[in-house]
Write a protein that holds these residues in place. Structure first.
Motif, mmCIF file in Angstrom:
data_model
loop_
_atom_site.group_PDB
_atom_site.id
_atom_site.type_symbol
_atom_site.label_atom_id
_atom_site.label_comp_id
_atom_site.label_asym_id
_atom_site.label_seq_id
_atom_site.Cartn_x
_atom_site.Cartn_y
_atom_site.Cartn_z
ATOM 1 N N ILE A 88 0.837 -1.198 0.000
ATOM 2 C CA ILE A 88 0.000 0.000 0.000
ATOM 3 C C ILE A 88 0.875 1.251 0.000
ATOM 4 C CG2 ILE A 88 -1.796 1.259 1.270
ATOM 5 C CD1 ILE A 88 -2.624 -1.536 2.411
ATOM 6 N N GLU A 89 1.904 1.228 0.805
ATOM 7 C CA GLU A 89 2.866 2.339 0.850
ATOM 8 C C GLU A 89 4.209 1.789 1.301
ATOM 9 O OE1 GLU A 89 3.470 6.789 2.862
ATOM 10 O OE2 GLU A 89 1.881 5.439 3.579
ATOM 11 N N ASN A 90 5.265 2.219 0.614
ATOM 12 C CA ASN A 90 6.604 1.769 0.988
ATOM 13 C C ASN A 90 7.635 2.824 0.605
ATOM 14 O OD1 ASN A 90 8.908 0.294 1.664
ATOM 15 N ND2 ASN A 90 8.960 -0.775 -0.297
ATOM 16 N N SER A 137 10.478 2.827 2.533
ATOM 17 C CA SER A 137 11.638 2.294 3.255
ATOM 18 C C SER A 137 12.812 2.142 2.290
ATOM 19 C CB SER A 137 11.291 0.942 3.868
ATOM 20 O OG SER A 137 11.228 -0.056 2.863
ATOM 21 N N PRO A 138 14.020 1.866 2.810
ATOM 22 C CA PRO A 138 15.175 1.676 1.919
ATOM 23 C C PRO A 138 15.042 0.449 1.012
ATOM 24 C CG PRO A 138 15.895 2.107 4.171
ATOM 25 C CD PRO A 138 14.426 1.891 4.224
ATOM 26 N N LEU A 139 14.171 -0.492 1.347
ATOM 27 C CA LEU A 139 14.002 -1.698 0.541
ATOM 28 C C LEU A 139 12.975 -1.477 -0.554
ATOM 29 C CD1 LEU A 139 13.948 -4.574 3.217
ATOM 30 C CD2 LEU A 139 15.878 -3.741 1.887
ATOM 31 N N SER A 140 13.272 -2.026 -1.738
ATOM 32 C CA SER A 140 12.287 -1.983 -2.817
ATOM 33 C C SER A 140 11.118 -2.898 -2.472
ATOM 34 C CB SER A 140 12.937 -2.425 -4.134
ATOM 35 O OG SER A 140 13.312 -3.790 -4.054
ATOM 36 N N ASP A 141 10.023 -2.770 -3.204
ATOM 37 C CA ASP A 141 8.835 -3.577 -2.935
ATOM 38 C C ASP A 141 9.149 -5.077 -3.009
ATOM 39 O OD1 ASP A 141 7.573 -1.166 -2.773
ATOM 40 O OD2 ASP A 141 6.404 -1.378 -4.620
ATOM 41 N N SER A 157 7.935 5.471 5.823
ATOM 42 C CA SER A 157 6.823 4.646 6.312
ATOM 43 C C SER A 157 6.683 3.393 5.465
ATOM 44 C CB SER A 157 5.512 5.439 6.295
ATOM 45 O OG SER A 157 5.189 5.824 4.968
ATOM 46 N N VAL A 158 5.973 2.416 6.034
ATOM 47 C CA VAL A 158 5.665 1.184 5.323
ATOM 48 C C VAL A 158 4.276 0.735 5.746
ATOM 49 C CG1 VAL A 158 6.814 -0.231 7.086
ATOM 50 C CG2 VAL A 158 6.424 -1.172 4.809
ATOM 51 N N HIS A 159 3.469 0.367 4.758
ATOM 52 C CA HIS A 159 2.107 -0.108 5.013
ATOM 53 C C HIS A 159 1.823 -1.235 4.024
ATOM 54 C CE1 HIS A 159 -2.518 0.782 5.210
ATOM 55 N NE2 HIS A 159 -2.188 -0.359 5.802
ATOM 56 N N VAL A 160 1.705 -2.458 4.543
ATOM 57 C CA VAL A 160 1.483 -3.621 3.680
ATOM 58 C C VAL A 160 0.464 -4.556 4.336
ATOM 59 C CG1 VAL A 160 3.801 -3.543 2.688
ATOM 60 C CG2 VAL A 160 3.378 -4.941 4.723
#
Length: 308
Positions: free
Chosen positions: A57-59, A61-65, A162-165
Motif C-alpha cells: 500500500i505504501e513503501n 523504506s530503503p528496501l524496494s517492494d 513509512s511502510v504499510h502492507v
C-alpha cells in the motif's frame, strides 16, 4: 528413551535419543530407502503456513517492494493450526471464507523521530484476531544478550519514512518453496558398531587406555571401574577413526574394529520454529503412510481391473 514400532511385528523402529522443542535426535532401525523417504518428506512435504502474497500500500523504506515482500515471505510462522486450513487450490474463491484458507497480517509503521526505527516481525498484526501460543503468528525471536524478545528484522525506517502492507499467509509445503519447509537441518547417518579386542586390551597400561579414550573428539569411549576401555556413547560416533589411529600409534592396530551397523541410522532434525521437532517427525510419518496407502489402493484397483 522412547521406542516406537511402526506396526506390530514391523522391522522398522524409532528410539528417541535427544528431544526438545528445537531438536530431535533419534535412531531408526529399518531399510535405507525408508530412512531416506522420511528425511525427504520432513523437508518437502510437511505443511506449514508462510506469507505468499503481499499487498504493498505504501513503501518509502530503503528496501524496494520486491525485497520487502521477499523478506516478509521468509519469516517463519507458528503453524500448529495449519491442519485446520485448506490449500488455496482446494477452495473455491467465490464460496469459501478467507479464514479457511489464509491468515492476513497488517504492517503499518511510520518513523517520526530522528533515530532510525527498526521494523521487525513484532509489528505484524493479525487481522482475524488470533490469540494464544497456538495461533498462526511469527515465530518469536529473543536476543542472545539479555533474552529479551526482539523479533525478526525486516527493515529500518529513517525519519518520515513509512511502510504499510497487507500480508496473506497460505498453507504450503517445502516442494513448493523453501519458505514452506519447517526444517533447518534433517540429516541421517549410519550408526557405528565398535568392537574392542579385550585380549589386546589386557596388555595396555592405564595411561595408554586414557590416551585412546581422550583421542575421541565425541567422547564415545570411557574407562569403567575395572579400568577397562569401554564404549559409553556409541550414538555419538562420527567415524573419524581417531581411536584407531591412536591404537596404531601404540602398536595395537587391531585393538578397535569399526564398521557400519546394518540398517540402523541416527537422525538429527532441527526445526525452523514453525513446529516442534518431534511434531515434524510425526507429521512426516503420517504423510509417508498416506502416500503408501494411496499406492496400495491404486495397485489393488489395477489388479481388480485386470481380473474384470
Amino acid at each position: 528413551m522412547y521406542k516406537y514400532n511402526f506396526e506390530q511385528n514391523s522391522q522398522h523402529r524409532i528410539e528417541i535419543l535427544e528431544l526438545n522443542d528445537e531438536k530431535c535426535k533419534f535412531s531408526f532401525e529399518g531399510d535405507l530407502s525408508i530412512a531416506n523417504a522420511i528425511r525427504r518428506v520432513m523437508i518437502a512435504e510437511v505443511p506449514v503456513m508462510a506469507i505468499h502474497f503481499v499487498d504493498i500500500i505504501e513503501n518509502t523504506s530503503p528496501l524496494s517492494d520486491e525485497f520487502l515482500a521477499q523478506r516478509l515471505g521468509l519469516i517463519p510462522l507458528v503453524s500448529y493450526a495449519a491442519d485446520s486450513k485448506m490449500y488455496d487450490w482446494e477452495a473455491d474463491a467465490d464460496t469459501i471464507d478467507d479464514q479457511k484458507t489464509k491468515v492476513v497480517f497488517t504492517l503499518r509503521q511510520k518513523n517520526l523521530n530522528d533515530a532510525p526505527l527498526e521494523i521487525t516481525s513484532q509489528h505484524l498484526e493479525p487481522e482475524f484476531g488470533q490469540v494464544g501460543e497456538m495461533a498462526i503468528r511469527p515465530v518469536r525471536m529473543f536476543s542472545p544478550l539479555n533474552n529479551k524478545e526482539v523479533g525478526i528484522p525486516i527493515t529500518r525506517l529513517g525519519k518520515n519514512q513509512s511502510v504499510h502492507v497487507r500480508c496473506h499467509a497460505l498453507k504450503g509445503f517445502g516442494k513448493m518453496h523453501a519458505k514452506w519447509s519447517p526444517i533447518n537441518i534433517a540429516t541421517f547417518r549410519h550408526e557405528a558398531e565398535l568392537n574392542i579386542d579385550h585380549s589386546q586390551q589386557q596388555s595396555l597400561s592405564l595411561m595408554e587406555k586414557q590416551s585412546i579414550r581422550d583421542s575421541c573428539p565425541m567422547n564415545v569411549l570411557a574407562i569403567d571401574a575395572n579400568q577397562d576401555l569401554v564404549i559409553s556413547a556409541i550414538e555419538k560416533c562420527v567415524f573419524c577413526e581417531e581411536c584407531i589411529r591412536c591404537a596404531e600409534s601404540i602398536k595395537k592396530p587391531r585393538l578397535i574394529k569399526m564398521q557400519h551397523k546394518k540398517n540402523k541410522y541416527i537422525f538429527t532434525v532441527e526445526s525452523a520454529g514453525q513446529l516442534k521437532a518431534a511434531d515434524i517427525v510425526q507429521k512426516a510419518l503420517i504423510v509417508l503412510r498416506k502416500k503408501v496407502d494411496e499406492i496400495s489402493q491404486d495397485l489393488n484397483f489395477a489388479q481388480q481391473q485386470q481380473l474384470n
